[in-house]
Design an enzyme around this catalytic site. Structure first.
Site, mmCIF file in Angstrom:
data_model
loop_
_atom_site.group_PDB
_atom_site.id
_atom_site.type_symbol
_atom_site.label_atom_id
_atom_site.label_comp_id
_atom_site.label_asym_id
_atom_site.label_seq_id
_atom_site.Cartn_x
_atom_site.Cartn_y
_atom_site.Cartn_z
ATOM 1 N N GLY A 31 0.703 -1.219 -0.141
ATOM 2 C CA GLY A 31 -0.130 0.065 0.036
ATOM 3 C C GLY A 31 1.022 1.200 0.036
ATOM 4 N N GLY A 83 -0.425 4.783 -1.074
ATOM 5 C CA GLY A 83 -1.495 5.389 -0.382
ATOM 6 C C GLY A 83 -1.277 6.638 0.428
ATOM 7 N N ASP A 114 0.314 -7.840 -5.279
ATOM 8 C CA ASP A 114 -0.992 -8.179 -4.876
ATOM 9 C C ASP A 114 -0.884 -8.719 -3.583
ATOM 10 O OD1 ASP A 114 -4.139 -10.222 -6.050
ATOM 11 O OD2 ASP A 114 -3.398 -9.189 -3.886
ATOM 12 N N TYR A 131 -14.869 -2.214 7.196
ATOM 13 C CA TYR A 131 -13.432 -1.853 7.323
ATOM 14 C C TYR A 131 -12.937 -2.144 8.743
ATOM 15 C CZ TYR A 131 -9.784 1.391 8.350
ATOM 16 O OH TYR A 131 -8.366 2.139 8.613
ATOM 17 N N LYS A 167 -10.498 -4.741 10.677
ATOM 18 C CA LYS A 167 -9.316 -4.279 11.485
ATOM 19 C C LYS A 167 -9.376 -4.685 12.879
ATOM 20 C CE LYS A 167 -7.122 -1.835 8.614
ATOM 21 N NZ LYS A 167 -5.668 -2.032 8.115
ATOM 22 N N ILE A 216 -5.771 10.766 9.431
ATOM 23 C CA ILE A 216 -4.443 11.082 9.242
ATOM 24 C C ILE A 216 -4.635 12.434 8.067
ATOM 25 C CG2 ILE A 216 -2.121 10.740 8.322
ATOM 26 C CD1 ILE A 216 -2.592 7.844 9.181
HETATM 27 C C1 VAH Z 1 -10.947 6.262 7.228
HETATM 28 N N1 VAH Z 1 -8.824 7.372 7.357
HETATM 29 O O1 VAH Z 1 -11.499 7.281 7.310
HETATM 30 C C2 VAH Z 1 -9.402 6.191 7.736
HETATM 31 C C3 VAH Z 1 -9.138 6.022 9.212
HETATM 32 C C4 VAH Z 1 -10.144 6.796 11.546
HETATM 33 C C5 VAH Z 1 -10.208 6.614 9.871
HETATM 34 O O2 VAH Z 1 -9.118 4.610 9.640
HETATM 35 O O3 VAH Z 1 -11.635 5.227 7.128
#
Ligand code: VAH
Length: 319
Positions: A10, A13, A51, A141, A145, A171
């Site tokens: 990544g 990114g 990948d 997501y 995680k 970030i």
């Molecule tokens: C998102 N920038 O918005 C990421 C992050 C806490 C946010 O995990 O999905």
């Protein structure tokens, strides 16, 4: 003395772009291999195709380049992830398994796995969310995680793979654009301001979210990864705190440079995701275990974002 040979997935990114540059300064350009699934034209020859969900390809890249550490940043983020839940789950978990299995089989020194405040949901205290709050994420997501944190902990406990992880807030950086996140507004807004364009914010003006400036996020990552193993007591993922603010607060900060900056608010599906996340984070363990301390406050962030983006857009002559 053993040389660290680092693979970054990544790498193209938002975080990867800056982390690769910083790691190259620290470890030597020749010792940091930047990879990504899709290579932007400007990154050809600088970032190599990989990948990360393909364990065989990861193993080949690791063995062929004598890699000793992997920073596994490749993932589909919160907002984009909701467009195709199963693709998000498969991408985020299959790539993590590939990295963990290669680390186990070839005895790599260290692995970095980024988690996120997205692992928290309605059961966690909204303010000062603690490290051990119950995790009931609302996005695929966040779920990927939260699961990834447990797998990282499992590979550490069962196979002694030295996996380390941070629950990043949103970030903010000038070096790269975010992609598919819920916190992306906090980057987009500065680009609009320096170009003297109005901004339509997709979150409510009073939605508070935990954020961190890129320089702090990269420093936290390296301080975690360079800390002696015995200091790392949390092997799921560390809460990481820097600051929290609302869109209206960042607008007020920007107005110190651009008094006429215009922002309107038109919430979309990302508001519900943001509402499910903490407003602020408690990172006592990171402070105690490896002495984490953020440096950037909101006006420091605005100052640096505006200064650097004016250079990026060749607006330094701007009054
Ligand atoms: C998102 N920038 O918005 C990421 C992050 C806490 C946010 O995990 O999905």
């Amino acid at each position: 003395m053993k040389v660290d040979r680092v693979l970054v997935t990544g790498a193209g990114g938002q975080l990867g772009t800056v982390l690769v540059k910083t790691l190259r300064k620290l470890k030597g350009v020749e010792n940091v291999l930047a990879t990504d699934l899709h290579i932007k034209p400007e990154d050809k020859g600088l970032i190599f195709p990989l990948d990360a969900t393909n364990e065989e390809a990861v193993a080949e890249m690791v063995l062929g380049n004598k890699i000793t550490q992997i920073y596994h940043l490749a993932a589909i983020l919160s907002a984009k992830g909701e467009e195709d839940p199963l693709l998000t789950w498969n991408t985020n978990l299959k790539s993590l398994f590939a990295i963990l299995e290669v680390a186990r089989k070839y005895n790599l020194d260290k692995i970095f796995f980024p988690s996120s405040i997205a692992v928290f949901g309605a059961s966690a205290p909204k303010e000062n969310t603690p490290q051990d709050a119950y995790l009931d994420p609302t996005t695929v997501y966040g779920t990927s995680k939260a699961a990834g944190e447990q797998w990282a902990n499992y590979y550490f406990k069962k196979y002694k793979v030295d996996v380390r992880s941070l629950r990043y807030p949103g970030i903010i950086g000038y070096q790269s654009l975010p992609g598919g996140g819920t916190t992306d507004y906090a980057v987009e807004i500065y680009h609009k301001a320096v170009n003297k364009e109005p901004y339509i914010c997709y979150l409510k003006e009073d939605t508070t979210l935990p954020m961190i400036y890129m320089n702090d996020a990269v420093r936290a990552t390296l301080e975690l990864m360079e800390a002696p193993a015995e200091k790392i007591k949390t092997r799921t993922s560390y809460n990481l705190n820097a600051l929290s603010f609302t869109p209206s607060q960042v607008v007020e900060s920007i107005k110190k440079w651009y008094p006429n900056f215009k922002v309107t608010y038109k919430e979309d599906y990302r508001e519900a995701i943001a509402q499910s996340w903490p407003s602020s984070i408690l990172d006592t363990q990171a402070q105690e275990d490896w002495q984490w301390q953020p440096h950037y406050l909101l006006d420091d962030i605005s100052n640096e974002m505006i200064t650097e983006l004016k250079k990026k857009y060749n607006l330094h002559s701007q009054l």
